[in-house]
Design an enzyme around this catalytic site. Structure first.
Site, short mmCIF file in Angstrom:
data_model
loop_
_atom_site.label_atom_id
_atom_site.label_comp_id
_atom_site.label_asym_id
_atom_site.label_seq_id
_atom_site.Cartn_x
_atom_site.Cartn_y
_atom_site.Cartn_z
N GLU A 90 0.81 -1.22 0.00
CA GLU A 90 0.00 0.00 0.00
C GLU A 90 0.85 1.28 0.00
OE1 GLU A 90 -4.07 -1.49 2.09
OE2 GLU A 90 -2.48 -0.94 3.49
C1 ACM Z 1 -1.96 -5.26 4.41
O1 ACM Z 1 -3.02 -5.73 4.85
N1 ACM Z 1 -1.90 -3.99 4.06
C2 ACM Z 1 -0.77 -6.07 4.28
#
Ligand code: ACM
Ligand code: ZN
Length: 752
Positions: free
Chosen positions: A322
C-alpha cells in the site's frame, strides 16, 4: 513396536482432543497415573526449560511432579531428542504407557510440541476420583509447513509487553512457530531506536484517534493523545521469551509506505519535506518515504541495524504494501532517481527501493519478507512474498521460484467479522467465520506439483484499528487462530471440520483457564436462503451444535422453548420478520437470529443479467437480487452482487403485464472498499420486452453506506423491467485503490 495407522477414534471415556490434530494417534488400554513421586527426566540440559514448563503446567492443574536427573524405569516422564527415531523437523513421538510417558523430539522444538500435546491431554483427562490419569496412546506427529505464523499490529493500537507474552504463550501452545510483530505504522512507531530519539518522543504518539469506523463520515476524533513504544530492553526480553517457546519473532519495519509516524519526526525523509503528523485515522496515505533521497536509505539502514541486534530471525519483514506513488510522481528527487537508474515507472522505483534494502539486509546475512506488492516492478532476488490481497501474488511468486507465505485477506484476516449478528463489536469488515478459516488451504490448485515446495506456510493477520484492548484482540483471534494452527500443522487429508469442532469444544475449558476472551458462539446458526420461481423464499437453518434444536417465530417475538421447532426449510410467502433461536438441549445458544423479508412483485421472477457478478460478490442464490432480503453493511453477507469494472444491466420478466408504480434498488457505496456508486442509474419499462420506455434516472448517491433508491413512476402497464447502472470504471486518483476497477454493488431490486 506399535503400528502408526490412521487417527483412531477413542471408544471409552478417554479423550485425545489434541489440536492441531496429530499425524497419527493410536490409543491403548493402559493408563499412566500421575502421583506425588512422578519424575520428569531430561536427557540434556537444554531441555530443562521445557521440563520446567511441564512441571508448572502439572502443578497449575493441582498435581505434582519432581524434576529428576535419573531416568527411572517407572513413574517417569522422560524428555529426549533423537533425530533418527523422529526424522521430521519439529516432529515428536509421545508414548503414554502404564509405567512411563516418553516424549522424543526430532529436536528441542519437537520435544516442546510433544509437551504441548501432553498438556492438552492433562487438561482434558482430569477425573476427580482417580487423580490425574493419562490415557495410554502412541502419538507420532510432525508439521505440514515449516512456517506457521500469527501476526499482530501494534501500530494502530498498542498492547503492553504482558499481553505480547500471553499471545506468544497461546500461539506456541497451538504449535505456531512464528510471531510477526508489525511494529511501525502511520499511526505510531512502536520500537525504540536509540540513534533516532524522536521516533520515541514524536513518532510513538498521535494527537488523537478517530472514533468508530473509518467509513463513517464525517470523521470524529477523541481529542486524546495516544501512544507508546517498546524499549529495546523489553524487546530483548520478549525475543528471549519467545525463543524459550520455540517461537521466532519476525519484526516488520514498514517501507516505503505506512510511514507517516516516522515522517512526523524526520520530515526530510518525505518527498515534500513536510510538515507531517502521525496519522490520527486509518487508511493509506500519499506521504511515504522519498525514494530519491539517500538520507531515507541511511535512516532505514540505521534503524535496521538496531533492529537486527535485537532480533536474531533470519527473516526481516520490510512491508512494501500500500505505497501510493502520488508523491513520487511529482518529486524531483524521485524522478531524478528514476532517470539515473533507468527505471521506467514508479513501480520500478518501488522495486529499486526494496532491492536496495534487500541488498543491505543480505549483507548482514538476513533475508527479506514483503507483502505481495513487492512483486510490482520486479521481485528482488531472494525475497519471500507474503500473499495478502488474495493468492495471486503467492502464485506468481512461487512460479518465479520464490518462497511464499499465504495469508489472504479473504480467509486469514482475523480482524474481519466472524458473525453476521448486527450487534458484533465494530470490526474492519467482511465476514470470515470459523469454518471459512478452517477450510482454507494454502496450496493453490493453480500451482504445478514442482512449485508446491515454495509455499512455506500460512499466517493469519490481526490488524488493530478496531481492537481497542486485549480482550477484543482475543475475541477476534480465538478460536479462529486455532483453526489456522491445524491448517499449518496437520496434513490436508487429515483435516475434518466436524472432528476439529469435537476437539475445539473441549478446548473451551483450556481457553477459559488461560483467561482467553474467545468468541464462544462459533456454533451459532448457519443460514441460507433459496429463491424459488413460484415467488417463495425458503429459509434453511443449521448448526453444528450437539443436541441442537432450533425454534422460530414469524410474529416478531423472540423464540422460546414453546415456539415451533425448525425441522424442514421454512417457506416465506409474504413480508415477514423471521426470528430463530438455537438451543443446546433447553439452553439458548448464541443470539437471536433475525431476518426480515420485504415482498414485492419481482420476487422469484426471471432475471437476466448482461454481466455476471464476480468473486466474493457472486451470490450462491442466483435470484438473490429478487429475494426480498436487503444486503446489509456486512458486504460479505452473500446478498450483494458485485460488478467489477462492469455495468449492471438487468431485465426482469414478471410473466404477465401488470400495473407498476414503484421501482427501487439498493447500492452499497464504500469507497474504502473500492465500492463505488454508479455514474447513472436508469429504469425502463416495457410491455413486450422490445420497446422500452425510460421512467426514472438518478445520478447522485449521497450515502456512504447503503443507498436505497425508491422511485415513484407514473402508473404504467408493463411486464418487463430493465435496469442499467453504469460502473464508475477506474477508481480516480487520490482515492483508495486508485487505478483499479471499481466495484458496483447491488442488492435487491424492488418492483411494486
Ligand atoms: C496489508 O493488509 N496492508 C498487508
Ligand atoms: Zn521523493
Amino acid at each position: 513396536m506399535l503400528a502408526y495407522g490412521t487417527f483412531a477414534q477413542h471408544s471409552q471415556n478417554t479423550v485425545f482432543p489434541i489440536i492441531p490434530r496429530p499425524a497419527s494417534l493410536v490409543p491403548s488400554d493402559e493408563h499412566f497415573q500421575l502421583n506425588k513421586s512422578t519424575a520428569i527426566f531430561v536427557s540434556r540440559q537444554s531441555l530443562q526449560p521445557s521440563a520446567d514448563l511441564l512441571k508448572q503446567a502439572i502443578s497449575h492443574l493441582g498435581h505434582f511432579a519432581v524434576l529428576s536427573s535419573e531416568n527411572k524405569k517407572e513413574n517417569v516422564i522422560s524428555l529426549e531428542t533423537d533425530a533418527t527415531e523422529v526424522p521430521e523437523k519439529e516432529g515428536y513421538f509421545l508414548r503414554i504407557s502404564q509405567n512411563k510417558v516418553e516424549i522424543t523430539g526430532h529436536d528441542e522444538a519437537g520435544v516442546f510440541y510433544g509437551i504441548q500435546s501432553l498438556i492438552q491431554l492433562l487438561y482434558l483427562n482430569q477425573s476427580s476420583s482417580a487423580g490425574l490419569q493419562l490415557p495410554g496412546c502412541a502419538v507420532k506427529d510432525s508439521p505440514r509447513f515449516s512456517y506457521r505464523g500469527l501476526h499482530l499490529d501494534v501500530g494502530r493500537n498498542f498492547f503492553p509487553v504482558s499481553f505480547i507474552r500471553k499471545y506468544i504463550d497461546l500461539l506456541s501452545f497451538y504449535k505456531f512457530n512464528t510471531f510477526h510483530w508489525h511494529l511501525t505504522e502511520d499511526q505510531g512507531w512502536r520500537i525504540e531506536i536509540k540513534k533516532y530519539p524522536e521516533l520515541q518522543s514524536v513518532s510513538a504518539f498521535r494527537d488523537e484517534t478517530i472514533i468508530g469506523h473509518k467509513k463513517d463520515s464525517p470523521h470524529r476524533f477523541d481529542g486524546k493523545k495516544y501512544g507508546g513504544f517498546y524499549t529495546q530492553q523489553e524487546v530483548k526480553e520478549v525475543v528471549e521469551y519467545a525463543r524459550s517457546k520455540y517461537v521466532t519473532i519476525i519484526p516488520e519495519i514498514e517501507m516505503p509506505g505506512h510511514a507517516m509516524a516516522a515522517l512526523a519526526a524526520y520530515p526530510n525523509l518525505g518527498c515534500t519535506g513536510g510538515p507531517y503528523k502521525t496519522a490520527t485515522f486509518w487508511g493509506v496515505f500519499d506521504d511515504v518515504f522519498c525514494a530519491g533521497n539517500d538520507s531515507t536509505f541511511h535512516f532505514l539502514e540505521d534503524v535496521l541495524s538496531e533492529v537486527l541486534a535485537l532480533f536474531p530471525s533470519k527473516y526481516i519483514h520490510i512491508g512494501g504494501d500500500e505505497c501510493p506513488k502520488t508523491q513520487w510522481k511529482i518529486c524531483p528527487k524521485c524522478q531524478k532517481r528514476m532517470k539515473d537508474e533507468h527505471l521506467k515507472d514508479e513501480h520500478e522505483l518501488q522495486s529499486y527501493f526494496i532491492r536496495r534494502m534487500e541488498k543491505y539486509l543480505n549483507s548482514k546475512q538476513r533475508e527479506i519478507i514483503g507483502w505481495d506488492e513487492i512483486l510490482e516492478g520486479g521481485l528482488s532476488p531472494k525475497a519471500t512474498v507474503m500473499s495478502w490481497r488474495g493468492e495471486e501474488g503467492g502464485i506468481a511468486a512461487a512460479q518465479q521460484k520464490h518462497d511464499v507465505i499465504m495469508s489472504p485477506e479473504s480467509h486469514l484476516y482475523l480482524d474481519y467479522y466472524q458473525s453476521l449478528n448486527p450487534n458484533e463489536p465494530i470490526a474492519a469488515g467482511g465476514f470470515t467465520p470459523l469454518k471459512k478459516v478452517y477450510d482454507y488451504d494454502p496450496v493453490p490448485g493453480e500451482l504445478k506439483p514442482e512449485e508446491y515446495q515454495y509455499i512455506k506456510g500460512i499466517q493469519a493477520n490481526i490488524w488493530s484499528e478496531y481492537l481497542y484492548n486485549q480482550a477484543q484482540v482475543e475475541y477476534m483471534v480465538f478460536p479462529r487462530a486455532i483453526a489456522v494452527s491445524e491448517t499449518g500443522w496437520s496434513a490436508k487429508t487429515h483435516k475434518n471440520y466436524e472432528d476439529f469442532l469435537k476437539r475445539l469444544r473441549l478446548h473451551k475449558i483450556i481457553l477459559r483457564d488461560k483467561k482467553v476472551n474467545f468468541f464462544d458462539r462459533f456454533e451459532e446458526l448457519n443460514f441460507s436462503f433459496t429463491t424459488h420461481n413460484d415467488g417463495k423464499v425458503s429459509v434453511h437453518l443449521s448448526s453444528t451444535l450437539p443436541q441442537a434444536n432450533i425454534r422460530y417465530t414469524t410474529n416478531g417475538k423472540n423464540p422460546g422453548m414453546n415456539d415451533k421447532v425448525f425441522k424442514n426449510d421454512f417457506f416465506v410467502e409474504k413480508s415477514t420478520i423471521f426470528k430463530a433461536q438455537l438451543f443446546g438441549g433447553t439452553k439458548p445458544y448464541g443470539k437471536v437470529f433475525e431476518q426480515s423479508f420485504d415482498f414485492h412483485k419481482a420476487i422469484g421472477k426471471s432475471l437476466t443479467l448482461k454481466n455476471k457478478p464476480k468473486g466474493n460478490f457472486n451470490p450462491k442464490d442466483p435470484l438473490a437480487l429478487v429475494n426480498g432480503i436487503t444486503g446489509s453493511l456486512r458486504y460479505n453477507d452473500g446478498q450483494w452482487s458485485g460488478f467489477s469494472g462492469e455495468n449492471f444491466e438487468a431485465v426482469i420478466d414478471l410473466g404477465i403485464v401488470q400495473n407498476i408504480q414503484k421501482l427501487g434498488l439498493n447500492i452499497l457505496k464504500y469507497h474504502w472498499q473500492r465500492m463505488w456508486e454508479p455514474n447513472v442509474l436508469v429504469f425502463y419499462l416495457s410491455e413486450n420486452g422490445k420497446d422500452y420506455k425510460e421512467v426514472y434516472r438518478q445520478k447522485t448517491f449521497p450515502e456512504n453506506a447503503v443507498n436505497k433508491v425508491r422511485a415513484s413512476v407514473p402508473l404504467t402497464k408493463a411486464r418487463f423491467i430493465k435496469i442499467e447502472a453504469e460502473n464508475k470504471g477506474i477508481i480516480p486518483k487520490g482515492e483508495y485503490g486508485a487505478g483499479n476497477k471499481a466495484w458496483l454493488m447491488i442488492d435487491e431490486i424492488y418492483v411494486n
